[in-house]
Design an enzyme around this catalytic site. Structure first.
Site, short mmCIF file in Angstrom:
data_model
loop_
_atom_site.label_atom_id
_atom_site.label_comp_id
_atom_site.label_asym_id
_atom_site.label_seq_id
_atom_site.Cartn_x
_atom_site.Cartn_y
_atom_site.Cartn_z
N GLY A 11 0.84 -1.21 0.00
CA GLY A 11 0.00 0.00 0.00
C GLY A 11 0.87 1.25 0.00
O GLY A 11 1.82 1.33 0.77
N ARG A 72 0.89 -4.99 -5.28
CA ARG A 72 0.92 -6.20 -4.46
C ARG A 72 1.23 -7.31 -5.46
O ARG A 72 0.62 -7.38 -6.52
CB ARG A 72 -0.42 -6.41 -3.77
N ASP A 103 4.70 -4.19 6.26
CA ASP A 103 5.23 -5.44 6.82
C ASP A 103 5.37 -6.54 5.77
O ASP A 103 6.33 -7.31 5.79
CB ASP A 103 4.44 -5.90 8.05
N GLY A 104 4.40 -6.62 4.83
CA GLY A 104 4.52 -7.61 3.76
C GLY A 104 5.77 -7.36 2.92
O GLY A 104 6.55 -8.28 2.64
N THR A 125 3.97 2.71 5.78
CA THR A 125 2.60 2.16 5.80
C THR A 125 1.76 3.02 6.72
O THR A 125 2.20 3.34 7.83
CB THR A 125 2.56 0.71 6.31
N ASP A 127 -0.57 2.07 8.36
CA ASP A 127 -1.07 1.24 9.47
C ASP A 127 -0.23 1.36 10.74
O ASP A 127 -0.71 1.03 11.83
CB ASP A 127 -1.13 -0.24 9.05
N ASP A 129 2.16 -0.54 11.76
CA ASP A 129 2.14 -1.86 12.39
C ASP A 129 3.50 -2.56 12.34
O ASP A 129 3.57 -3.78 12.49
CB ASP A 129 1.05 -2.74 11.76
N ARG A 171 -5.74 -1.91 8.68
CA ARG A 171 -5.70 -3.37 8.55
C ARG A 171 -5.97 -4.01 9.92
O ARG A 171 -7.02 -3.79 10.46
CB ARG A 171 -4.37 -3.82 7.97
N GLY A 185 -11.24 14.03 19.35
CA GLY A 185 -12.20 14.17 20.45
C GLY A 185 -13.41 13.26 20.30
O GLY A 185 -14.54 13.66 20.60
N ARG A 254 -5.07 7.43 2.26
CA ARG A 254 -3.74 7.07 1.75
C ARG A 254 -3.14 8.17 0.87
O ARG A 254 -1.94 8.13 0.57
CB ARG A 254 -3.83 5.76 0.96
#
Ligand code: ADP
Ligand code: F6P
Length: 321
Positions: A11, A72, A103-104, A125, A127, A129, A171, A185, A254
């Site tokens: 992504g 991808r 991460d991928g 990313t 995310d 993550d 994700r 908020g 994104r």
């Protein structure tokens, strides 16, 4: 070493362009040739690449997305796909690679490293993550984008006395929802890392109405269980005071021009990645830890789950009044 390559994979994330620019110009500053691979690992397999010079990466620092394009690529997950990619790297005299992605993509980078090819990863990313970096490239811009959306939704929610479920990306991670919820908020935050029941959320909506709130904004992570649709079905048609609406923010999160933070992060990590290769380092990911750029073995990065700091969830709960 004479020639390195750079690619973006998975992504896209705002800040990848400043990162590419920094990789290219740092490498050129050290008299290296740089090749840009198009469409991530798909471009490695198809040998879709072009030489880059300092001018090729001019005028991109403020642009969202990635000028190298991304993809991808399931084929790269196979041994055969990776062998084709390696053959192409060798055929073009490329001696090392910078992989910018999530991460991928970093898992793919580790596999290349394990096949003996020098790779340095850069976390990008929305995310957030990946472990061993406080922030990945793109997170700050995505957060600002979703905050702008939450602010706008709040205007209309208050005008109509409505409850909104605002679904944000991430994700399997609740990072964007948690930080976006606090900064926006929100009245409730629903993330995969914390169990929330439909009934509990319904009670909180009803309670907020009774307390005289003008609106109710629940920020829901896309990976949350129950998911947005299940929550919405449970809430709608019930006597909660507020009428219920759902907004799924989606890919708008994104895009967009990278924030100052993401431009600086992309620039610092891109320069560091090139410098790591120049120093002969490999199999590492450069990340930001406590405002310092730190290189960590990819194997360690990928073996470490990144969890959201639940102190932030407690903070949010204290403020949801
Ligand atoms: P992101 O990098 O944003 O997390 P993906 O998870 O889709 O995005 O991964 C991007 C690409 O990385 C995949 O399409 C694939 O080419 C490669 N990749 C992912 N997982 C692996 C794996 N286990 N082995 C080799 N390559 C992988
Ligand atoms: O990993 C980034 C991300 O935007 C996730 O938040 C989301 O789940 C996914 O990518 C969406 O993927 P795609 O762009 O393939 O729909």
């Amino acid at each position: 070493m004479r020639k390195i390559a750079v690619l973006t994979s998975g992504g896209d994330a705002p800040g990848e362009n400043p990162c590419i620019r920094a990789v290219v110009r740092t490498a050129i500053g050290h008299k290296l040739e740089v090749v840009g691979i198009h469409r991530g690992y798909a471009g490695l397999i198809d040998a879709d690449m072009e030489p880059l010079n300092a001018r090729s990466v001019g005028g991109i620092i403020q642009k969202g997305g990635t000028c190298l394009e991304t993809a991808r690529c399931p084929e790269f997950e196979t041994e055969e796909g990776r062998r084709t990619a390696l053959r192409n790297l060798n055929r073009h005299g490329i001696e090392a690679l910078v992989v910018i992605g999530g991460d991928g993509s970093q898992t793919g980078a580790l596999k290349l490293h394990q096949m003996g090819f020098p790779v340095i990863g850069v976390p990008a990313t929305i995310d957030n993550d990946l472990a061993f970096t406080d922030m990945a490239i793109g997170v700050d811009t995505a957060l600002n984008t979703l905050l702008d959306a939450i602010d706008r939704i709040k205007d209309t929610a208050s005008s109509h006395q409505r409850a909104f479920l605002v679904e944000v990306m991430g994700r399997h991670s609740g990072y964007l929802a948690l930080m976006g919820g606090i900064a926006g908020g929100a009245e409730a935050i629903v993330i995969p890392e914390v169990e929330t029941s439909c009934e509990e959320l319904a009670e909180r909506v009803k309670d907020a109405y009774v307390r005289g709130k003008a609106h109710f904004i629940a920020v829901v992570a896309e990976g949350a269980k129950p998911d947005t649709q299940t929550l919405a079905q449970h809430l709608s048609g019930r006597e909660l005071g507020f009428e219920v609406r759902v907004t799924i923010l989606g890919h708008v999160q994104r895009g967009g021009s990278p924030t100052a933070f993401d431009r600086l992060l992309g620039t610092r990590l891109g320069a560091a990645a090139a410098q790591q290769l120049i120093k002969g380092q490999k199999g590492k990911m450069v990340g930001l830890i406590g405002n310092k750029v730190v290189a960590t073995d990819l194997e360690k990065v990928l073996a470490t789950p990144k969890s959201v700091d639940l102190e932030f969830y407690k903070l949010a709960q204290m403020l949801e009044r």
